[in-house]
Design an enzyme around this catalytic site. Structure first.
Site, PDB file in Angstrom:
ATOM      1  CE  LYS A  13      38.375  46.217  38.856  1.00 19.64           C
ATOM      2  NZ  LYS A  13      39.249  46.822  39.871  1.00 19.64           N
ATOM      3  NE  ARG A  88      42.864  45.976  34.602  1.00 17.76           N
ATOM      4  CZ  ARG A  88      42.596  45.052  35.490  1.00 17.76           C
ATOM      5  NH1 ARG A  88      41.458  44.415  35.464  1.00 17.76           N
ATOM      6  NH2 ARG A  88      43.444  44.782  36.432  1.00 17.76           N
ATOM      7  NE  ARG A 127      42.998  41.986  46.893  1.00 17.07           N
ATOM      8  CZ  ARG A 127      42.811  42.471  45.686  1.00 17.07           C
ATOM      9  NH1 ARG A 127      41.596  42.637  45.222  1.00 17.07           N
ATOM     10  NH2 ARG A 127      43.843  42.836  44.958  1.00 17.07           N
ATOM     11  NE  ARG A 160      45.263  39.929  43.297  1.00 12.42           N
ATOM     12  CZ  ARG A 160      44.435  40.702  42.601  1.00 12.42           C
ATOM     13  NH1 ARG A 160      43.141  40.563  42.740  1.00 12.42           N
ATOM     14  NH2 ARG A 160      44.901  41.598  41.776  1.00 12.42           N
ATOM     15  NE  ARG A 171      47.056  45.257  41.086  1.00 11.33           N
ATOM     16  CZ  ARG A 171      46.542  44.865  42.253  1.00 11.33           C
ATOM     17  NH1 ARG A 171      47.336  44.560  43.265  1.00 11.33           N
ATOM     18  NH2 ARG A 171      45.246  44.769  42.409  1.00 11.33           N
TER      19      ARG A 171
HETATM   20  P1  AP5 Z   1      38.082  43.686  45.628  1.00 12.91           P
HETATM   21  O1  AP5 Z   1      36.621  43.446  45.436  1.00 12.91           O
HETATM   22  O2  AP5 Z   1      38.988  42.522  45.577  1.00 12.91           O
HETATM   23  O3  AP5 Z   1      38.568  44.852  44.633  1.00 12.91           O
HETATM   24  P2  AP5 Z   1      38.816  44.848  43.075  1.00 12.91           P
HETATM   25  O4  AP5 Z   1      38.338  46.155  42.531  1.00 12.91           O
HETATM   26  O5  AP5 Z   1      38.248  43.607  42.449  1.00 12.91           O
HETATM   27  O6  AP5 Z   1      40.394  44.880  43.077  1.00 12.91           O
HETATM   28  P3  AP5 Z   1      41.490  44.047  42.272  1.00 12.91           P
HETATM   29  O7  AP5 Z   1      42.789  44.338  42.935  1.00 12.91           O
HETATM   30  O8  AP5 Z   1      41.100  42.608  42.122  1.00 12.91           O
HETATM   31  O9  AP5 Z   1      41.431  44.736  40.894  1.00 12.91           O
HETATM   32  P4  AP5 Z   1      42.484  44.740  39.851  1.00 12.91           P
HETATM   33  O10 AP5 Z   1      41.703  45.336  38.745  1.00 12.91           O
HETATM   34  O11 AP5 Z   1      43.766  45.406  40.167  1.00 12.91           O
HETATM   35  O12 AP5 Z   1      42.939  43.188  39.738  1.00 12.91           O
HETATM   36  P5  AP5 Z   1      42.491  42.011  38.762  1.00 12.91           P
HETATM   37  O13 AP5 Z   1      42.396  40.801  39.566  1.00 12.91           O
HETATM   38  O14 AP5 Z   1      41.372  42.405  37.884  1.00 12.91           O
HETATM   39  O15 AP5 Z   1      38.261  44.461  47.014  1.00 12.91           O
HETATM   40  C1  AP5 Z   1      39.542  44.811  47.494  1.00 12.91           C
HETATM   41  C2  AP5 Z   1      39.597  44.658  49.021  1.00 12.91           C
HETATM   42  O16 AP5 Z   1      38.692  45.604  49.599  1.00 12.91           O
HETATM   43  C3  AP5 Z   1      39.143  43.278  49.541  1.00 12.91           C
HETATM   44  O17 AP5 Z   1      39.910  42.947  50.654  1.00 12.91           O
HETATM   45  C4  AP5 Z   1      37.673  43.492  49.949  1.00 12.91           C
HETATM   46  O18 AP5 Z   1      37.292  42.620  50.997  1.00 12.91           O
HETATM   47  C5  AP5 Z   1      37.699  44.946  50.400  1.00 12.91           C
HETATM   48  N1  AP5 Z   1      36.426  45.642  50.124  1.00 12.91           N
HETATM   49  C6  AP5 Z   1      35.634  45.520  49.031  1.00 12.91           C
HETATM   50  N2  AP5 Z   1      34.558  46.322  49.130  1.00 12.91           N
HETATM   51  C7  AP5 Z   1      34.692  46.995  50.316  1.00 12.91           C
HETATM   52  C8  AP5 Z   1      33.907  47.977  50.985  1.00 12.91           C
HETATM   53  N3  AP5 Z   1      32.765  48.443  50.471  1.00 12.91           N
HETATM   54  N4  AP5 Z   1      34.368  48.463  52.175  1.00 12.91           N
HETATM   55  C9  AP5 Z   1      35.526  47.992  52.708  1.00 12.91           C
HETATM   56  N5  AP5 Z   1      36.299  47.053  52.124  1.00 12.91           N
HETATM   57  C10 AP5 Z   1      35.897  46.560  50.939  1.00 12.91           C
HETATM   58  O19 AP5 Z   1      43.797  41.940  37.815  1.00 12.91           O
HETATM   59  C11 AP5 Z   1      45.029  41.455  38.284  1.00 12.91           C
HETATM   60  C12 AP5 Z   1      46.038  41.440  37.150  1.00 12.91           C
HETATM   61  O20 AP5 Z   1      45.580  40.577  36.080  1.00 12.91           O
HETATM   62  C13 AP5 Z   1      46.269  42.799  36.450  1.00 12.91           C
HETATM   63  O21 AP5 Z   1      47.210  43.592  37.147  1.00 12.91           O
HETATM   64  C14 AP5 Z   1      46.760  42.341  35.076  1.00 12.91           C
HETATM   65  O22 AP5 Z   1      48.092  41.933  35.108  1.00 12.91           O
HETATM   66  C15 AP5 Z   1      45.891  41.129  34.808  1.00 12.91           C
HETATM   67  N6  AP5 Z   1      44.648  41.498  34.137  1.00 12.91           N
HETATM   68  C16 AP5 Z   1      43.375  41.373  34.626  1.00 12.91           C
HETATM   69  N7  AP5 Z   1      42.490  41.819  33.732  1.00 12.91           N
HETATM   70  C17 AP5 Z   1      43.182  42.240  32.650  1.00 12.91           C
HETATM   71  C18 AP5 Z   1      42.812  42.822  31.417  1.00 12.91           C
HETATM   72  N8  AP5 Z   1      41.541  43.078  31.096  1.00 12.91           N
HETATM   73  N9  AP5 Z   1      43.798  43.146  30.534  1.00 12.91           N
HETATM   74  C19 AP5 Z   1      45.080  42.870  30.801  1.00 12.91           C
HETATM   75  N10 AP5 Z   1      45.516  42.339  31.977  1.00 12.91           N
HETATM   76  C20 AP5 Z   1      44.561  42.025  32.893  1.00 12.91           C
END
Ligand code: AP5
Length: 214
Positions: A13, A88, A127, A160, A171
């Protein structure tokens, strides 16, 4: 144009939102990035969010929704937004719909980026993130030119704390129980488009742009 990127942790994402927002001239609101920045700076918001993030749990809706509503009122969000990591759960989705309704706006498309669980685990374990600009890298799939340094801003790369095997498991559990039901919610409102998230980053980005423009 207002677009939501939906997908499991590691689906890409953040990676895709950065690329597509640039292509479509949209603002990029990433709740995870906003929380991480607040934790790093040590603001009140960061103090509240930290313990939930460490466990892999969702930050309470009240805090998250207030933060996003503030962001969408900012001048850079006027031309449109890609929401990355929000909503979410159902309560967040309904709060966004209501807030938009009051402003005469609506979500145009919800892009569900689909990636198999085995691949998600590989992506998260390799990552690295830039501490300064949040750009994600990967040991194997997208390594930086200089080890430990961001190609874009030279910032330090770090892993992270919620990318450990145990927290990733939690998660994913939270994703399947609380976030995946949104696939149904947005299918019913005919906003959902599903995109295969496997392939090179620019190939996936092309699929997303085509799906959004269709
Ligand atoms: P990346 O692009 O970083 O993936 P992502 O989907 O953004 O994954 P996240 O882990 O950031 O999502 P998440 O939803 O768990 O965490 P968030 O930060 O939102 O890609 C991942 C890896 O793959 C990277 O190394 C990249 O280089 C690689 N990659 C990407 N595309 C690729 C491809 N095509 N081929 C190969 N490799 C590839 O949330 C973190 C925490 O914040 C949550 O757990 C929660 O506690 C809190 N939080 C955030 N939002 C909310 C909300 N709305 N409500 C409540 N709590 C929240």
């Amino acid at each position: 144009m207002y677009i939501v990127f939906l997908g499991a942790p590691g689906a890409g994402k953040g990676t895709q939102a950065a690329v597509v927002a640039k292509k479509l001239h949209l603002a990029h609101i990433a709740t995870g990035d906003l929380f991480r920045r607040a934790v790093e700076v040590g603001t009140e918001l960061g103090k509240q969010a930290k313990s939930y993030m460490e466990k892999g749990a969702l930050v309470p809706n009240k805090i998250t929704i207030a933060m996003v509503l503030e962001q969408i009122s900012a001048p850079d969000s006027k031309e449109g937004v890609i929401f990355d990591g929000f909503p979410r759960n159902l309560e967040q989705a309904k709060a966004l719909d209501e807030a938009f309704k009051k402003q005469g706006k609506a979500i145009d498309k919800v892009v569900y980026i689909k990636v198999a669980e085995e691949e998600l685990l590989k992506r998260l374990s390799g990552r690295w993130i830039c501490r300064k600009c949040q750009t994600p890298y990967h040991d194997v799939y997208s390594p930086p030119k200089v080890k430990g340094r961001c190609d874009k801003c030279g910032g330090e790369l770090y892993q992270r704390p919620d990318d450990t095997v145990e927290t990733v498991r939690e998660r994913l559990k939270v994703y399947f129980s609380q976030t995946a039901p949104l696939i149904d919610y947005y299918t019913k409102s005919k906003k959902l488009v599903e995109v295969d998230g496997v392939g090179k980053v620019n190939e996936v980005a092309k699929r997303i742009v085509a799906a959004v423009r269709n």
